[in-house]
Design an enzyme around this catalytic site. Structure first.
Site, short mmCIF file in Angstrom:
data_model
loop_
_atom_site.label_atom_id
_atom_site.label_comp_id
_atom_site.label_asym_id
_atom_site.label_seq_id
_atom_site.Cartn_x
_atom_site.Cartn_y
_atom_site.Cartn_z
N LYS A 297 0.83 -1.21 0.00
CA LYS A 297 0.00 0.00 0.00
C LYS A 297 0.86 1.26 0.00
O LYS A 297 0.57 2.22 -0.71
CB LYS A 297 -0.94 0.00 1.22
CG LYS A 297 -2.00 -1.07 1.19
CD LYS A 297 -3.05 -0.86 2.28
CE LYS A 297 -2.45 -0.77 3.67
NZ LYS A 297 -1.81 -2.01 4.11
N THR B 120 3.90 1.58 -1.13
CA THR B 120 4.55 1.69 -2.43
C THR B 120 3.59 2.23 -3.47
O THR B 120 3.95 3.08 -4.29
CB THR B 120 5.08 0.30 -2.85
OG1 THR B 120 5.81 -0.26 -1.78
CG2 THR B 120 5.98 0.41 -4.06
N ARG C 138 1.98 7.39 7.43
CA ARG C 138 2.24 7.23 8.86
C ARG C 138 3.75 7.15 9.10
O ARG C 138 4.51 6.67 8.25
CB ARG C 138 1.60 5.94 9.37
CG ARG C 138 0.09 5.98 9.43
CD ARG C 138 -0.46 4.66 9.94
NE ARG C 138 -0.21 3.57 9.01
CZ ARG C 138 -0.33 2.29 9.32
NH1 ARG C 138 -0.67 1.92 10.54
NH2 ARG C 138 -0.11 1.35 8.42
N LYS D 165 9.95 -6.76 10.54
CA LYS D 165 9.19 -6.12 9.47
C LYS D 165 10.05 -5.22 8.59
O LYS D 165 9.86 -5.12 7.40
CB LYS D 165 8.05 -5.30 10.09
CG LYS D 165 7.19 -4.57 9.07
CD LYS D 165 6.06 -3.83 9.78
CE LYS D 165 5.19 -3.08 8.80
NZ LYS D 165 5.85 -1.92 8.22
N ALA E 5 -2.85 -0.02 13.99
CA ALA E 5 -4.03 -0.21 13.14
C ALA E 5 -5.01 -1.21 13.74
O ALA E 5 -6.06 -1.47 13.16
CB ALA E 5 -3.60 -0.67 11.75
N PHE F 93 -3.45 -2.00 7.28
CA PHE F 93 -4.08 -3.31 7.12
C PHE F 93 -5.03 -3.32 5.91
O PHE F 93 -4.93 -2.52 5.01
CB PHE F 93 -4.80 -3.75 8.40
CG PHE F 93 -3.87 -3.97 9.57
CD1 PHE F 93 -2.50 -4.21 9.38
CD2 PHE F 93 -4.35 -3.96 10.87
CE1 PHE F 93 -1.66 -4.43 10.46
CE2 PHE F 93 -3.51 -4.17 11.95
CZ PHE F 93 -2.16 -4.41 11.75
N PHE G 178 4.11 -8.08 -9.49
CA PHE G 178 5.42 -8.65 -9.18
C PHE G 178 5.97 -9.30 -10.44
O PHE G 178 5.22 -9.64 -11.37
CB PHE G 178 5.30 -9.70 -8.08
CG PHE G 178 4.91 -9.14 -6.72
CD1 PHE G 178 4.73 -7.78 -6.53
CD2 PHE G 178 4.71 -9.99 -5.65
CE1 PHE G 178 4.37 -7.27 -5.29
CE2 PHE G 178 4.35 -9.48 -4.41
CZ PHE G 178 4.17 -8.12 -4.22
N TRP H 219 7.12 -0.05 -8.66
CA TRP H 219 8.24 -0.61 -7.90
C TRP H 219 9.48 -0.72 -8.78
O TRP H 219 10.60 -0.45 -8.34
CB TRP H 219 7.86 -1.97 -7.34
CG TRP H 219 8.94 -2.59 -6.48
CD1 TRP H 219 9.22 -2.33 -5.17
CD2 TRP H 219 9.91 -3.56 -6.90
NE1 TRP H 219 10.29 -3.07 -4.74
CE2 TRP H 219 10.74 -3.84 -5.79
CE3 TRP H 219 10.16 -4.22 -8.11
CZ2 TRP H 219 11.79 -4.74 -5.84
CZ3 TRP H 219 11.21 -5.12 -8.17
CH2 TRP H 219 12.02 -5.38 -7.03
#
Length: 868
Positions: free
Chosen positions: A319, A321, A343, A354, A573, A604, A692, A721
């Site tokens: 999200k 990206t 955020r 992460k 979240a 999320f 991807f 990306w």
């Protein structure tokens, strides 16, 4: 001269202030005063009336060029010499000389001009202005040996300083025009030379002085007008940065390092921020002051776009990206003003499993290491404020347990130098208690007891200490073990800093005043009679606000392509609403202009982050969203279609790396459900398929086709990306078209409904549950909050993000399940009730091999290594 200036200023409607420094003030004192005036937005012009000996370059160039109404700074003189007189202030004395000559009918073209005794900026301005009129200009000082011959050649003589007695008037030829500007306008001293002599019509020296004074006032008026124009919304003059994507795509940190970000003050100027509206942190970060909202209050908002996602895998679906790729496409490739609002990531997971949250590949915020680490210290401020409140709670319990009413009262309201008085916050507490007294000595014993004792029930304390580090061993602790705490101990815990209610307050507030009120309303425990105890009751509201006064200002950064980003607030979240700050969104919506776009992200999946964005954040802000971008990946859809489990750190099974049309088709049920959830709120949805390298054309086409059939306005594959904004141009166009369709936004429920009904509405309409089941504890809490007057707050469901249901392993679209509510808690300052669906961990732990094994610092270059 002061009287002349005062009269002219009054006529023009200006205010003049005279600042008188002591006669022996040195260079540094003068410069200090100038610098103060430079920063005073109420002052639009500054004229120096100081002695000639004080006129050093250092003093003159301390003036802000835009306030230098005498045109003495090097910048203003340089612009004049370059021919940019319309962009600068020109010496009023020099302009007065030219205007008086022209108004007297003197044709300056081809005339020989001699400027005698002028220095510095006046000499340079006179020479430049005469040359522009076609005159041949000579400069000379009074002691020049060839002065007599120069005077005899001159058609016009300009006296820049008083004529010495030894220079005879006979040296000046009959018919020569002579102007005396030897009145020292800056020091206010009159020249003491002989009267002006000329033989073709008199131009008196007081004519020059009066006109120069008027032109100086005119410069102040021009400066004020320019300031007023700057206060209005201005078009962006954004210089975007070029990308040179490589294949294969390097690591995130290598990509970030390969791009040189613009200086943040340059970026701020490009997007219409004024110099006094930013506070710069280093080269690439700045805080933006809230005063901008007042300046642009009449400016129409831009379009408001939310990026949400389908139910994700544990790896995340990109999200952030997509958010960055979309704004890079809008601004760098379609020339549309846009702002990303993200955020701030918690530092704990950055060193855990992460990693960071700056986007990725060629769609990220730079410098990414600064984004992911301390940024400007907002989370540290939250930690300090949170833990101050935690300390205040336990300390108050200890002191109330160990002191009599009278001793406690005397310590809370001590006598200082024989004077005893309540503080402002104590007076407010008295008022809430119904005690209408202001003299501490007049309270009765019962009133003293009522004022001094909060009677906190230790078993009801809900306020925890926080730390921005993943530390599983702080999930349950015992405090008060030292002898000095006199046997008062209790079980407590640490949460991760971003789980603090203060973070949620920061994210939902819209002003300093509102933040202070919200901080004061935070409920930290109940007293022994069941009434809520707040931060205001503990007397700590003002101190918390002081600690948070800088954190409330959004942080300005930029994308890889040089487009602006606000990074501000990062609430959890699950137990909070998982969105960036209202203030960042509001400021960005003003800055982009009516045709621009603000793109923000919800944590999320759409069932959690988007639902909370609409029902909590939009209620708090009053803002109406125009479009939802729903992020999906082939990988996540395969998981929802029955693919093998996906685990962070473990290579993906071949089902995810090879084409598998049936899995994708089956998994699109989750995408279709999330589209339906969005439609409940009346907002158009565009599906962004984050592609991807292992995705096939057939899989991509299938997802886009099924998304459009399910009601999406459009569905677009995205390649940001690997190539940056260029790879999301189709998405940007789709978002623009969807925004033009108009939004019929509506809330899911009325906040006046009972708490249970609001929970049931979310469970059934959003998650697809058959019904809810309340534990006895949850039922008791709901009844308590309703009695305490908190029943009309919105709901913030704390649920797993890995499934639409409460069971993380139930993928796709679970049906006919009963949603269990194990507990219900309240964030009264933030303004929501949060039911717990199952257990929620608010302190992450470190894995066997945390990210910190790879992180290091090059001590020669000071570059961070291994962050990604």
């Amino acid at each position: 001269m002061q009287e002349i200036n005062q009269n002219l200023a009054e006529e023009a409607g200006l205010n003049i202030t005279h600042i008188c420094l002591p006669p022996d003030s040195g260079e540094d004192e003068i410069i200090d005063e100038i610098l103060k005036i430079n920063e005073d937005t109420r002052v639009h012009g500054l004229a120096l009336q100081i002695s000639e000996s004080s006129f050093s370059n250092k003093v003159l160039n301390a003036l802000k060029p835009e306030k230098d109404v005498d045109g003495v700074t090097d910048i203003n003189l340089g612009k004049l010499v370059r021919g940019d007189a319309h962009e600068c202030f020109v010496s009023p004395v020099a302009r007065a000389v030219i205007e008086l000559l022209e108004k007297s009918g003197v044709n300056l073209d081809g005339k020989k001009i001699l400027v005698i005794g002028a220095h510095g900026s006046l000499e340079a301005a006179l020479q430049c202005l005469f040359q522009r009129k076609g005159s041949m200009t000579m400069s000379s000082q009074w002691k020049t040996p060839q002065l007599q011959s120069k005077l005899q050649e001159a058609d016009i003589v300009v006296l820049g300083s008083p004529k010495p007695e030894e220079i005879p008037l006979s040296w000046i030829q009959p018919g020569t025009t002579v102007l005396n500007c030897s009145h020292d306008f800056l020091s206010g001293k009159l020249g003491c030379g002989s009267p002006v002599v000329h033989f073709s019509g008199l131009i008196a020296d007081n004519d020059v002085s009066l006109l120069a004074a008027a032109l100086r006032i005119q410069n102040v008026v021009s400066s004020g007008r320019r300031w007023l124009r700057e206060q209005q919304y201005s078009r962006w003059r954004l210089h975007c940065l070029k990308l040179q994507p490589l294949s294969p795509v390097p690591s995130d940190i290598e990509i970030s390092r390969a791009q040189t970000p613009k200086a943040v003050d340059v970026l701020a100027k490009e997007i219409g921020l004024l110099p006094d509206e930013i506070e710069i942190y280093g080269k690439s970060k700045a805080k933006v002051r809230l005063s901008l909202l007042e300046r642009l209050k009449d400016q129409a908002d831009g379009k408001y776009v939310l990026v949400a996602g389908i139910t994700p895998t544990p790896l995340g679906e990109g999200k952030s990206t997509v958010t960055i790729g979309l704004v890079q496409a809008l601004t760098a490739h379609l020339n549309v003003n846009s702002f990303a609002c993200l955020r701030q990531p918690s530092q704990g997971p950055t060193f855990g499993v992460k990693g960071g949250a700056a986007g990725g590949g060629y769609a990220q915020v730079i410098p990414m290491e600064e984004f992911n680490l301390h940024l400007t210290g907002d989370i540290h401020a939250i930690t300090a404020a949170n833990n101050l409140l935690a300390a205040a709670i336990d300390t108050r319990i200890l002191h109330e347990n160990t002191q009599t009413d009278k001793a406690l009262y005397n310590r809370l309201v001590p006598s200082v130098n024989g004077v005893r008085e309540f503080s402002k916050i104590q007076l407010a507490r008295l008022k809430r208690l119904g005690i209408n007294k202001t003299d501490p000595n007049t309270l009765t014993e019962e009133e003293m007891r009522k004022f001094a004792r909060l009677d906190i029930d230790p078993s009801t304390v809900t306020w925890q200490r926080v730390l921005d580090t993943n530390d599983r061993f702080l999930r349950k602790i015992t405090i008060g073990q030292a002898n000095t705490e006199k046997g008062y101990s209790r079980q407590a815990q640490f949460d991760i800093a971003v789980a603090s209610e203060i973070m949620a307050v920061l994210a939902l507030t819209d002003s300093l005043t509102d933040m202070k009120e919200r901080l004061g309303r935070m409920v930290v425990a109940s007293d022994k009679s069941g009434q809520p105890v707040t931060a205001e009751d503990l007397g700590v509201t003002g101190a918390l606000t002081v600690l948070m006064k800088d954190a409330i200002k959004p942080n300005l950064m930029q994308t890889l392509e040089g487009t602006p980003v606000f990074v501000h607030a990062g609430p959890f979240a699950n137990i909070a609403h998982g969105n960036s700050s209202v203030l960042a969104d509001k400021i960005a919506l003003k800055l982009v202009g009516e045709e621009g776009f603000v793109v923000t992200e919800a944590g999320f999946g759409a069932d959690i982050g988007m639902e909370k964005f609409f029902n909590i954040k939009c209620r708090a802000s009053g803002l109406v969203p125009n479009v939802v971008v729903l992020v999906a990946t082939v990988r996540a859809l395969k998981m929802h279609g029955g693919g093998p489990s996906v685990t962070a750190g473990i290579p993906l099974k071949r089902e995810y790396t090879e084409e598998n049309i049936p899995l994708v088709a089956d998994g699109c049920c989750n995408l279709q459900k999330q589209i339906q959830i969005t439609q409940l709120f009346g907002v158009p949805v565009v599906v962004a398929l984050n592609v991807f390298k292992t995705d096939t054309r057939a899989e991509i086409d299938l997802v886009c086709e099924l998304a459009k059939r399910a009601g999406a306005f459009d569905a677009v594959p995205c390649y940001h990306w690997s190539v940056g904004g260029k790879g999301s141009v189709d998405l940007a166009r789709a978002v623009r078209e969807a925004a033009s369709e108009g939004s019929r936004f509506q809330f899911l429920y009325d906040v006046q409904l009972p708490i249970v009904e609001k929970i049931r509405t979310i469970a059934q309409a959003v998650y697809g549950a058959k019904d809810i089941e309340l534990s006895p504890e949850a039922q008791a809490k709901i009844e308590r909050y309703t009695l305490q007057g908190f029943g009309n707050l919105p709901i913030c469901m704390a649920k797993t993000h890995l499934s639409l249901s409460h069971q993380p392993d139930k993928k796709g679209v679970p049906k006919d399940f009963i949603l269990p509510i194990s507990d219900v808690r309240a964030s009264i300052g933030a303004g929501f009730i949060y039911p717990l669906v199952g257990t929620m961990s608010t302190m992450p732990g470190l894995p066997t091999r945390p990210c910190f094994y790879d992180i290091d610092l090059d001590t020669e270059t000071e570059q961070v290594k291994g962050l990604f």
